[in-house]
Structures are given as structure tokens and as C-alpha cells.
Write a protein that holds these residues in place. Structure first.
Motif, PDB file in Angstrom:
ATOM      1  N   MET A 149       9.659  30.592  -3.176  1.00  0.00           N
ATOM      2  CA  MET A 149       9.696  29.573  -4.236  1.00  0.00           C
ATOM      3  C   MET A 149      10.742  28.506  -3.888  1.00  0.00           C
ATOM      4  O   MET A 149      11.884  28.835  -3.565  1.00  0.00           O
ATOM      5  CB  MET A 149      10.043  30.213  -5.586  1.00  0.00           C
ATOM      6  N   THR A 150      10.333  27.257  -3.945  1.00  0.00           N
ATOM      7  CA  THR A 150      11.251  26.180  -3.615  1.00  0.00           C
ATOM      8  C   THR A 150      12.254  25.951  -4.739  1.00  0.00           C
ATOM      9  O   THR A 150      12.071  26.411  -5.872  1.00  0.00           O
ATOM     10  CB  THR A 150      10.476  24.869  -3.366  1.00  0.00           C
TER      11      THR A 150
ATOM     12  N   LEU B 166      12.047  23.676 -12.293  1.00  0.00           N
ATOM     13  CA  LEU B 166      10.984  23.407 -13.262  1.00  0.00           C
ATOM     14  C   LEU B 166      10.679  24.639 -14.106  1.00  0.00           C
ATOM     15  O   LEU B 166      10.353  24.522 -15.296  1.00  0.00           O
ATOM     16  CB  LEU B 166       9.714  22.943 -12.533  1.00  0.00           C
ATOM     17  N   GLY B 167      10.818  25.803 -13.507  1.00  0.00           N
ATOM     18  CA  GLY B 167      10.563  27.040 -14.250  1.00  0.00           C
ATOM     19  C   GLY B 167      11.608  27.330 -15.302  1.00  0.00           C
ATOM     20  O   GLY B 167      11.340  28.045 -16.275  1.00  0.00           O
ATOM     21  N   TRP B 168      12.814  26.771 -15.121  1.00  0.00           N
ATOM     22  CA  TRP B 168      13.886  27.001 -16.091  1.00  0.00           C
ATOM     23  C   TRP B 168      13.851  26.028 -17.268  1.00  0.00           C
ATOM     24  O   TRP B 168      14.500  26.266 -18.289  1.00  0.00           O
ATOM     25  CB  TRP B 168      15.252  26.872 -15.389  1.00  0.00           C
ATOM     26  N   ILE B 169      13.125  24.937 -17.121  1.00  0.00           N
ATOM     27  CA  ILE B 169      13.122  23.883 -18.136  1.00  0.00           C
ATOM     28  C   ILE B 169      12.770  24.377 -19.542  1.00  0.00           C
ATOM     29  O   ILE B 169      13.460  24.041 -20.517  1.00  0.00           O
ATOM     30  CB  ILE B 169      12.176  22.732 -17.722  1.00  0.00           C
TER      31      ILE B 169
ATOM     32  N   SER C 119      23.039  29.101  -8.815  1.00  0.00           N
ATOM     33  CA  SER C 119      23.813  28.086  -9.537  1.00  0.00           C
ATOM     34  C   SER C 119      23.072  26.761  -9.646  1.00  0.00           C
ATOM     35  O   SER C 119      23.587  25.805 -10.243  1.00  0.00           O
ATOM     36  CB  SER C 119      25.160  27.868  -8.838  1.00  0.00           C
ATOM     37  N   LEU C 120      21.860  26.712  -9.101  1.00  0.00           N
ATOM     38  CA  LEU C 120      21.068  25.489  -9.194  1.00  0.00           C
ATOM     39  C   LEU C 120      20.712  25.156 -10.641  1.00  0.00           C
ATOM     40  O   LEU C 120      20.410  24.005 -10.956  1.00  0.00           O
ATOM     41  CB  LEU C 120      19.773  25.629  -8.371  1.00  0.00           C
ATOM     42  N   VAL C 121      20.754  26.157 -11.501  1.00  0.00           N
ATOM     43  CA  VAL C 121      20.387  25.953 -12.900  1.00  0.00           C
ATOM     44  C   VAL C 121      21.328  24.957 -13.586  1.00  0.00           C
ATOM     45  O   VAL C 121      20.975  24.329 -14.583  1.00  0.00           O
ATOM     46  CB  VAL C 121      20.387  27.299 -13.661  1.00  0.00           C
ATOM     47  N   TYR C 122      22.527  24.803 -13.025  1.00  0.00           N
ATOM     48  CA  TYR C 122      23.458  23.860 -13.629  1.00  0.00           C
ATOM     49  C   TYR C 122      23.000  22.407 -13.459  1.00  0.00           C
ATOM     50  O   TYR C 122      23.414  21.533 -14.228  1.00  0.00           O
ATOM     51  CB  TYR C 122      24.861  24.042 -13.035  1.00  0.00           C
ATOM     52  N   ILE C 123      22.152  22.176 -12.478  1.00  0.00           N
ATOM     53  CA  ILE C 123      21.654  20.806 -12.268  1.00  0.00           C
ATOM     54  C   ILE C 123      20.779  20.353 -13.438  1.00  0.00           C
ATOM     55  O   ILE C 123      21.071  19.328 -14.066  1.00  0.00           O
ATOM     56  CB  ILE C 123      20.888  20.697 -10.931  1.00  0.00           C
ATOM     57  N   PRO C 124      19.692  21.074 -13.773  1.00  0.00           N
ATOM     58  CA  PRO C 124      18.878  20.636 -14.916  1.00  0.00           C
ATOM     59  C   PRO C 124      19.650  20.715 -16.239  1.00  0.00           C
ATOM     60  O   PRO C 124      19.388  19.920 -17.153  1.00  0.00           O
ATOM     61  CB  PRO C 124      17.692  21.604 -14.896  1.00  0.00           C
ATOM     62  N   ALA C 125      20.591  21.644 -16.333  1.00  0.00           N
ATOM     63  CA  ALA C 125      21.370  21.763 -17.564  1.00  0.00           C
ATOM     64  C   ALA C 125      22.214  20.508 -17.791  1.00  0.00           C
ATOM     65  O   ALA C 125      22.258  19.950 -18.900  1.00  0.00           O
ATOM     66  CB  ALA C 125      22.268  22.999 -17.509  1.00  0.00           C
TER      67      ALA C 125
END
Length: 219
Positions: free
Chosen positions: A1-2, A8-11, A187-193
Motif C-alpha cells: 500500500m502506497t 486517504l484511508g485515514w481521512i 507517523s504519516l497520519v500527522y500530515i492529513p491531520a
């Protein structure tokens, strides 16, 4: 998964958290404005006891950290009396943030009231209005126009401070972000957050800017 697919899946989860963040901020600022109006009027009262009580309230809530106030409402009150236990994290956050916002809004409202020309008070008295009628029918309606910019700033500050509620496990944006980071070790989740916070802040900043441009009057 890229990485993009992950983000996008966390949105959807982050948007659920955003609903809590926005709702809490709106409720808290509304309560703060009502309470702040009462405190502002109380600070300008002729009665020393009323002025002292309002000033003490404002000093306490402006002089102590919001996080401690939140902890006290949620964890401290039950230790004083079990009947004071608040089982809802949202309700506890609303109470703490509303009380805190009231102290800050009171100073904003008091400054707006005092910016009104004193001649308005004198004319109102000459027309036979009492203090309550003067404030509600003459002074406060004029003050509202001058409240928009500082109230907008208070709203944005409260919106960002809402992230503290994650510490009492209320599922706002920050809590959801930390949960995703913990479960995925990414920690990529902090980007969309952060982008989501920026988007919400930008939208409400624009709303207040439009209101300010439409209603504010500078003399």
C-alpha cells in the motif's frame, strides 16, 4: 500500500474527529459569549462585591492552564463529591472550555462596551431608560459590531486548544490521529491531520473575515 493510499484511508476517521473538534469549539464559544457578557456587565457594576466576584473569576480562569481546568472538571470534581462525576468526556470538555472561554470573552466584551461613546449612556438615561434597558437596547447592540475580530481570534485559539481533550480520551482530531499512529506505527497520519486543522482554521477565519467586513465599524 502506497503512502497516498494510507493517507486517504485515514481521512474518514479524521473527519469523524473533526466533527467533535468543531462541535466542541462552537458550543464552548457560544457558552463563553453568554457567560462573558454577564461577567463583563458584572465587572462594570456599581456593587463592589459583584465586581470583585467577577474579577476573581476572570483572574482564576485566565491565570491557570486550560489543561488543569479540564483535568479538574473531569477527574477532580468526583473526588470532592461523587454526585459531581461527569461520565461524558464531551460534557466535561464543554464545561471546562465554556468556563475558560467566558473569562476571555468577558474582557473582549468589556473592552467593546467601554469603546462606546459615554454620550450614549447619557442620552439613554435622558430618555428614561434604566441600566438594564440601556445595556440591552443601546450599548450591547452597538458593541456586537466591534466584537467580531477579537471573538474570531478567540474562536481560532479555542479550536486549536481543543486538541487537549484527547488527554481525557475524547475522540477529536488529535485523539484519532494518535490512535491511528499507535495502531499503524506510521507517523504519516500527522500530515492529513495537520492539513485538516489548517483547512478548518482557514474556513472559519474566512467566515469571520466576511462577517467583519460586512458588520464591523471602525470609528
Amino acid at each position: 500500500m502506497t503512502s497516498l493510499q494510507k493517507i486517504l484511508g485515514w481521512i474518514p476517521q479524521l473527519l469523524d474527529g473533526a466533527k467533535i473538534t468543531i462541535l466542541l469549539t462552537l458550543c464552548a464559544i457560544a457558552a463563553g459569549l453568554v457567560l462573558g457578557t454577564l461577567l463583563a456587565v458584572g465587572e462594570m457594576s456599581r456593587h463592589k462585591a459583584v465586581r470583585a466576584l467577577c474579577s476573581a473569576y476572570i483572574f482564576f480562569f485566565r491565570g491557570t492552564p486550560l489543561l488543569m481546568q479540564l483535568y479538574f472538571v473531569y477527574y477532580g470534581l468526583p473526588e470532592i463529591n461523587r454526585a459531581l462525576t461527569i461520565n461524558s468526556q464531551f460534557l466535561a470538555a464543554f464545561i471546562a472550555y465554556g468556563l475558560n472561554s467566558g473569562a476571555y470573552c468577558s474582557e473582549i466584551i468589556r473592552a467593546a462596551i467601554q469603546s462606546i461613546d459615554k454620550g450614549q449612556f447619557e442620552v439613554s438615561r435622558a430618555l428614561g431608560m434604566n441600566y438594564f434597558q440601556t445595556m440591552t437596547l443601546v450599548i450591547l447592540p452597538q458593541s456586537i459590531r466591534r466584537l467580531i475580530p477579537p471573538v474570531g481570534n478567540e474562536f481560532i485559539m479555542l479550536l486549536k486548544d481543543a486538541s487537549l481533550v484527547s488527554l481525557i480520551a475524547l475522540a477529536d482530531i488529535t485523539k484519532v490521529t494518535r490512535s491511528i499512529q499507535s495502531s499503524t506505527a506510521s507517523s504519516l497520519v500527522y500530515i492529513p491531520a495537520m492539513v485538516l486543522y489548517l483547512f478548518i482554521t482557514a474556513v472559519f477565519t474566512l467566515i469571520f473575515h466576511v462577517l467583519e467586513k460586512k458588520h464591523s465599524r471602525y470609528e
